[in-house]
Motif scaffolding. Structure first.
Motif, PDB file in Angstrom:
ATOM      1  N   UNK A 148       0.670  -1.347  -0.121  1.00 26.13           N
ATOM      2  CA  UNK A 148       0.071   0.166  -0.165  1.00 26.13           C
ATOM      3  C   UNK A 148       0.578   0.780   0.208  1.00 26.13           C
ATOM      4  N   UNK A 149       1.949   1.052   1.049  1.00 30.35           N
ATOM      5  CA  UNK A 149       2.322   2.283   0.892  1.00 30.35           C
ATOM      6  C   UNK A 149       2.684   2.887  -0.489  1.00 30.35           C
ATOM      7  N   UNK A 150       4.360   1.966  -1.723  1.00 35.33           N
ATOM      8  CA  UNK A 150       4.374   1.554  -2.423  1.00 35.33           C
ATOM      9  C   UNK A 150       3.169   2.697  -4.025  1.00 35.33           C
ATOM     10  N   UNK A 151       2.400   1.954  -3.502  1.00 34.85           N
ATOM     11  CA  UNK A 151       0.317   2.248  -4.624  1.00 34.85           C
ATOM     12  C   UNK A 151       0.676   3.635  -3.956  1.00 34.85           C
ATOM     13  N   UNK A 152       1.202   4.165  -3.072  1.00 32.05           N
ATOM     14  CA  UNK A 152      -0.014   5.613  -2.565  1.00 32.05           C
ATOM     15  C   UNK A 152       1.285   6.701  -3.074  1.00 32.05           C
ATOM     16  N   UNK A 153       2.390   6.049  -2.931  1.00 27.68           N
ATOM     17  CA  UNK A 153       3.161   6.992  -3.114  1.00 27.68           C
ATOM     18  C   UNK A 153       4.303   7.037  -5.015  1.00 27.68           C
TER      19      UNK A 153
END
Length: 371
Positions: free
Chosen positions: A109-114
């Protein structure tokens, strides 16, 4: 944990729905809250002390935000930390015991959000751009959320010849200056991206040597993190004016990213996001899976637009720790985005300290303890 995997997939789908309504955000927030209440023990204790539970919460603003210092004083994780893939730690002290920690079960989710919001905020007009990264590589700083963020930016949106200008030992200013002179001879725009203090060090070095650059059209820069303790400090407007002169880049193309280790999403100047016209003091905007709220720290009630208060973020991507984070930053709600007004002072700072004490009492701790 099946509940985590199912919720994560639902959240990733939500992040990919830019037209999500307020009701859809609220529904998603309540699901994230229910998960964190069930599996994050210190957070559950905090909520119970405030007589808040998934049965009583109907709106995300009913969810009590956790003060930032709680990330230093206790372990806020919905999974055992030995099962977490990454831990990002705050900077500012060499004592690991005094650094805030945000544990991530995985970085999906962190990478998707970024990636999703970086594209809109920084590179909406290009697929790839040559990047010069003014910060150490991720392998040199494995617990830095900024190092990971910049790695994802370079790998996803950088051309193959993008490069770091930081060695293990130092900021390679002379190398960067040579690269910038080579860039002037081409028509390919570049993105200078990294820590605010690195830009200031570069500026000071160039001022000593009376150097200026004519970067190609559509070149841009993105800074983040401030300069406190790492270089001389500069007001945001002065910083943009100086950078514009140094690189011959319009203020429109100088963008600040506001992020923190305790979150899993980033917030940006609205230059490209909302056609802001005051490029020296633009409002900041969060993605649609984050709500930034300006609150009275004593009453924890929302401040009206135009009034100063403490910034609270509700970041759905912060799935493994806590969604609501009470910062120590002051802000003001604008017509759409919000304005960052600096660090909390006076009664605001005192209110933030009291919030930390309340959190620790709910967890059966006092300052100096760490679980």
């Amino acid at each position: 944990m099946p509940a985590y995997e199912a919720l994560k997939q639902e959240l990733i789908t939500f992040i990919n729905q830019p037209g999500a309504s307020e009701n859809q955000f609220n529904d998603m927030a309540l699901k994230v809250f229910q998960f964190q209440y069930e599996y994050n023990k210190p957070f559950r204790k905090f909520c119970r002390k405030r007589r808040v539970s998934p049965r009583t919460v109907k709106h995300f603003l009913d969810i009590p935000p956790v003060p930032m210092d709680a990330f230093k004083l206790t372990t806020l994780s919905s999974h055992p930390i030995e099962e977490t893939e990454a831990v990002f730690m705050t900077s500012g002290t060499t004592d690991p015991a005094k650094r805030g920690r945000n544990y991530h079960r995985d970085l999906d989710t962190y990478d998707m959000s970024m990636k999703t919001f970086f594209k809109k905020a920084i590179v909406p007009d290009v697929e790839k751009i040559k990047m010069y990264v003014l910060f150490p590589e991720e392998n040199l700083m494995p617990h830095s959320s900024l190092a990971h963020y910049l790695h994802i930016a370079k790998e996803t949106f950088g051309t193959e010849d993008s490069l770091y200008v930081f060695s293990k030992e130092e900021f390679q200013i002379e190398k960067l200056i040579e690269e910038l002179y080579e860039t002037e001879k081409k028509e390919e725009p570049i993105l200078l991206i990294g820590a605010t203090f690195s830009f200031i060090h570069l500026l000071d070095e160039c001022n000593k040597k009376d150097l200026r650059f004519q970067l190609p059209s559509k070149s841009r820069l993105m800074d983040t993190g401030g300069a406190k303790g790492r270089s001389r400090e500069m007001e945001p407007q002065t910083f943009k004016e100086e950078m514009g002169r140094l690189f011959s880049v319009p203020a429109e193309n100088c963008i600040n990213m506001y992020g923190m280790t305790e979150l899993s999403s980033q917030i940006y100047d609205g230059n490209y996001l909302h056609n802001e016209h005051d490029y020296y003091n633009p409002a900041k905007y969060a993605p649609h899976w984050v709500r930034t709220v300006i609150m009275d720290v004593e009453s924890m009630e929302q401040k009206p637009p135009g009034e100063r208060g403490i910034i609270v973020h509700y970041d759905l991507a912060n799935l493994n720790s806590v969604m609501g984070v009470l910062t120590e930053d002051a802000g003001m709600q604008g017509e759409q985005g919000f304005y960052l007004l600096g660090r909390a002072v006076g009664a605001e700072a005192k209110g933030c300290s009291l919030a930390v004490e309340q959190f620790l009492r709910s967890a059966g701790q006092s300052k100096g303890d760490k679980t």
